[in-house]
Design a protein around this motif. Sequence first.
Motif, PDB file in Angstrom:
ATOM      1  N   THR A  22       0.829  -1.208   0.000  1.00 32.52           N
ATOM      2  CA  THR A  22       0.000   0.000   0.000  1.00 32.52           C
ATOM      3  C   THR A  22       0.862   1.255   0.000  1.00 32.52           C
ATOM      4  OG1 THR A  22      -1.747  -1.175   1.191  1.00 32.52           O
ATOM      5  CG2 THR A  22      -1.809   1.231   1.240  1.00 32.52           C
ATOM      6  N   ALA A  23       1.899   1.257   0.838  1.00 32.93           N
ATOM      7  CA  ALA A  23       2.805   2.406   0.887  1.00 32.93           C
ATOM      8  C   ALA A  23       3.505   2.621  -0.454  1.00 32.93           C
ATOM      9  CB  ALA A  23       3.838   2.201   1.995  1.00 32.93           C
ATOM     10  N   TYR A  24       3.839   1.518  -1.146  1.00 33.35           N
ATOM     11  CA  TYR A  24       4.476   1.617  -2.468  1.00 33.35           C
ATOM     12  C   TYR A  24       3.548   2.316  -3.457  1.00 33.35           C
ATOM     13  CZ  TYR A  24       6.242   0.044  -7.014  1.00 33.35           C
ATOM     14  OH  TYR A  24       6.685  -0.011  -8.301  1.00 33.35           O
ATOM     15  N   LYS A  25       2.272   1.933  -3.452  1.00 26.60           N
ATOM     16  CA  LYS A  25       1.324   2.550  -4.376  1.00 26.60           C
ATOM     17  C   LYS A  25       1.108   4.031  -4.065  1.00 26.60           C
ATOM     18  CE  LYS A  25      -1.512  -1.298  -6.028  1.00 26.60           C
ATOM     19  NZ  LYS A  25      -2.888  -1.846  -6.117  1.00 26.60           N
ATOM     20  N   VAL A  26       1.081   4.357  -2.774  1.00 23.59           N
ATOM     21  CA  VAL A  26       0.835   5.742  -2.390  1.00 23.59           C
ATOM     22  C   VAL A  26       2.036   6.627  -2.716  1.00 23.59           C
ATOM     23  CG1 VAL A  26       0.419   7.273  -0.431  1.00 23.59           C
ATOM     24  CG2 VAL A  26      -0.826   5.120  -0.609  1.00 23.59           C
ATOM     25  N   ILE A  27       3.249   6.138  -2.403  1.00 25.34           N
ATOM     26  CA  ILE A  27       4.453   6.963  -2.540  1.00 25.34           C
ATOM     27  C   ILE A  27       4.971   6.975  -3.974  1.00 25.34           C
ATOM     28  CG2 ILE A  27       6.846   7.245  -1.791  1.00 25.34           C
ATOM     29  CD1 ILE A  27       5.998   5.994   0.890  1.00 25.34           C
ATOM     30  N   LEU A  29       3.510   5.394  -6.904  1.00 28.57           N
ATOM     31  CA  LEU A  29       2.535   5.465  -7.989  1.00 28.57           C
ATOM     32  C   LEU A  29       1.533   6.599  -7.833  1.00 28.57           C
ATOM     33  CD1 LEU A  29       1.794   1.662  -8.517  1.00 28.57           C
ATOM     34  CD2 LEU A  29       3.609   3.062  -9.459  1.00 28.57           C
ATOM     35  N   ASP A  30       1.611   7.317  -6.713  1.00 22.01           N
ATOM     36  CA  ASP A  30       0.780   8.502  -6.503  1.00 22.01           C
ATOM     37  C   ASP A  30      -0.703   8.185  -6.459  1.00 22.01           C
ATOM     38  OD1 ASP A  30       0.544  11.193  -5.987  1.00 22.01           O
ATOM     39  OD2 ASP A  30       0.280  11.724  -8.093  1.00 22.01           O
ATOM     40  N   LEU A  31      -1.074   7.011  -5.949  1.00 19.79           N
ATOM     41  CA  LEU A  31      -2.484   6.691  -5.762  1.00 19.79           C
ATOM     42  C   LEU A  31      -2.998   7.375  -4.499  1.00 19.79           C
ATOM     43  CD1 LEU A  31      -2.780   2.899  -6.621  1.00 19.79           C
ATOM     44  CD2 LEU A  31      -3.746   4.809  -7.864  1.00 19.79           C
ATOM     45  N   PRO A  32      -4.154   8.027  -4.550  1.00 22.04           N
ATOM     46  CA  PRO A  32      -4.657   8.716  -3.352  1.00 22.04           C
ATOM     47  C   PRO A  32      -5.133   7.716  -2.308  1.00 22.04           C
ATOM     48  CG  PRO A  32      -6.268   8.822  -5.119  1.00 22.04           C
ATOM     49  CD  PRO A  32      -5.047   8.194  -5.715  1.00 22.04           C
ATOM     50  N   LEU A  33      -4.715   7.931  -1.064  1.00 23.67           N
ATOM     51  CA  LEU A  33      -5.090   7.018   0.012  1.00 23.67           C
ATOM     52  C   LEU A  33      -6.512   7.247   0.471  1.00 23.67           C
ATOM     53  CD1 LEU A  33      -4.023   4.755   1.833  1.00 23.67           C
ATOM     54  CD2 LEU A  33      -3.270   6.504   3.450  1.00 23.67           C
ATOM     55  N   TRP A  34      -6.984   8.485   0.372  1.00 24.83           N
ATOM     56  CA  TRP A  34      -8.336   8.814   0.827  1.00 24.83           C
ATOM     57  C   TRP A  34      -9.170   9.280  -0.348  1.00 24.83           C
ATOM     58  CZ3 TRP A  34      -8.839   6.814   5.328  1.00 24.83           C
ATOM     59  CH2 TRP A  34      -7.762   6.804   6.217  1.00 24.83           C
ATOM     60  N   PRO A  35     -10.448   8.906  -0.401  1.00 23.17           N
ATOM     61  CA  PRO A  35     -11.284   9.279  -1.547  1.00 23.17           C
ATOM     62  C   PRO A  35     -11.513  10.773  -1.666  1.00 23.17           C
ATOM     63  CG  PRO A  35     -12.605   8.253   0.189  1.00 23.17           C
ATOM     64  CD  PRO A  35     -11.171   8.070   0.571  1.00 23.17           C
ATOM     65  N   LYS A 281      -4.911  12.932 -12.725  1.00 24.45           N
ATOM     66  CA  LYS A 281      -3.458  12.759 -12.809  1.00 24.45           C
ATOM     67  C   LYS A 281      -3.072  11.324 -12.511  1.00 24.45           C
ATOM     68  CE  LYS A 281       0.747  14.114 -10.343  1.00 24.45           C
ATOM     69  NZ  LYS A 281       1.288  14.928  -9.234  1.00 24.45           N
ATOM     70  N   THR A 282      -3.739  10.722 -11.524  1.00 25.94           N
ATOM     71  CA  THR A 282      -3.415   9.350 -11.149  1.00 25.94           C
ATOM     72  C   THR A 282      -3.761   8.377 -12.262  1.00 25.94           C
ATOM     73  OG1 THR A 282      -3.795   9.856  -8.828  1.00 25.94           O
ATOM     74  CG2 THR A 282      -3.864   7.549  -9.468  1.00 25.94           C
TER      75      THR A 282
END
Length: 506
Positions: A22-27, A29-35, A281-282
């Motif tokens: 999850t941290a990899y995707k957030v940091i 790949l720039d996926l937003p953690l919160w909607p 952007k994501t």
Amino acid sequence: MASRTQIGIVAGILILFGLGLTAYKVIRLDLPLWPGESREVWTIESKVNFKPSDGPVEVELQLPRPLGGWVLLEEHFASSGFGFTVVDETEGKLARWTRQTLETPTTLYYKMQAYRARLDTLPGFPISEPDSPLLEADQRAAMERLVADLRERSTGPATFVTLLIQELSRSQPTQDAEFLLGTYRTAKLGVMLDVLAFAGIPAHTVRGIRLQDGRRRQVLSSLLEIHDGSSWQLFDPVTAAAGLPDDFFVWQRGPGAVLRVVGGRDSSLEFALISNNLSAKTVVSMEQRRDDFALLDFSIYALPVEQQGIFKGILLLPVAAFVVVLMRIVVGISTSGTFMPILIALAFLQTTLWVGVAIFLSLVSAGLWIRSWLSHLNLLLVARVSAVVIVVILLMAILALASYKLGLDQALTVTFFPTVILAWTIERMSILWEEEGGHEVLVQGGGSLLVAVLAYMVMSTRVVAHLTFNFPELLISLLGVILLLGKYTGYRLSELYRFRDMAKLK
């Protein structure tokens, strides 16, 4: 090594592994953690199905233009074994697949991602004088009387169209309208276009998709667009509502075929839709960096849209299972079966909570009464449960018919309830009633309903839906937590309340 230690190590590894992905995707790949950090992005996948016939094959699909404030992010085509080109024409872009020979039924895919940046009206469109339809003498006479009547009661083209739609949609239309509907070979929308052409009002259809999250095998819907002398106006040909609906994505505007298949037969065009809370952007970043980050090949986004919609609901089941584990092991609530509350909560997602609870209580109460009568017949278990399944289905049909007659459309969602699970629940509660009494039935039945409601409340939370779909690796961490709870041997909260008097003796 003790089993508790082994479970602790395995659970720790699972929790860290899920959080790490999850941290990899957030940091990275720039996926937003919160909607709340995102906008609603729609993925629309069209499927062209057809069977080959003799000769070369040529398939043309009209591609959408971003109208009404929509912004197109990405487009993808699947054309394995076909020659493929995108042709720019005056009316818009056209996708063309070609092949010399084809022997087996084939499906061609076109997928796009878009979001609505703003609510906007459709731009201008060329005006052309409508051609008067070719009519038989009796049809022309009926058309003249209908147009004269509508002009007498209307104040302009807009009210003329509204009255026309209402007239053709009535259960008992006038004789002229009924005659035209009965003698035309086209659909009702074709009759409307011919009436408008006869009246000299420029009109055409606007085809598009009704946006419903998770919808599969959807077909194009149509709106009616007319020119009132100063601007173009849209009307729903069923309800006569004016304007472009917020949930309508325009695919084609004006006359012409959306799909043309040469060298094939039994062709069809279907759509699958899914909505994700992602920033524009994501989404663009994910598509552009797919080759750079192999991890994305294992994400839900790599699946076809139809399967994405299915997994959007399936990925919520582990969350419901965690609620059941927490309520049974830690709190100590008794339920009728382990997974029955999960399936009932899943049905609540389709029916809404209060309607679902009312349907559940009605079906179980009626089923228990009928099951008590069946118990006097001394049937074998298999026959008895099969009889209960049939009874439950009949009760669901009766409830759906009654609600439809009363105009209660929400109760029609009774079909989402798991029939076999309901039958087994009724059977288990009946046996429990005979062995333990009505109090225990109320305890377990009420506990099941309570856990199902809690699971529904968690599953319907926007944050949970966002995390499970965009970060399914969090379910690995959830598995680790469930393994830890599986080794819990302490007092349940209900037991602490039950033995509260013993604590006072100390």
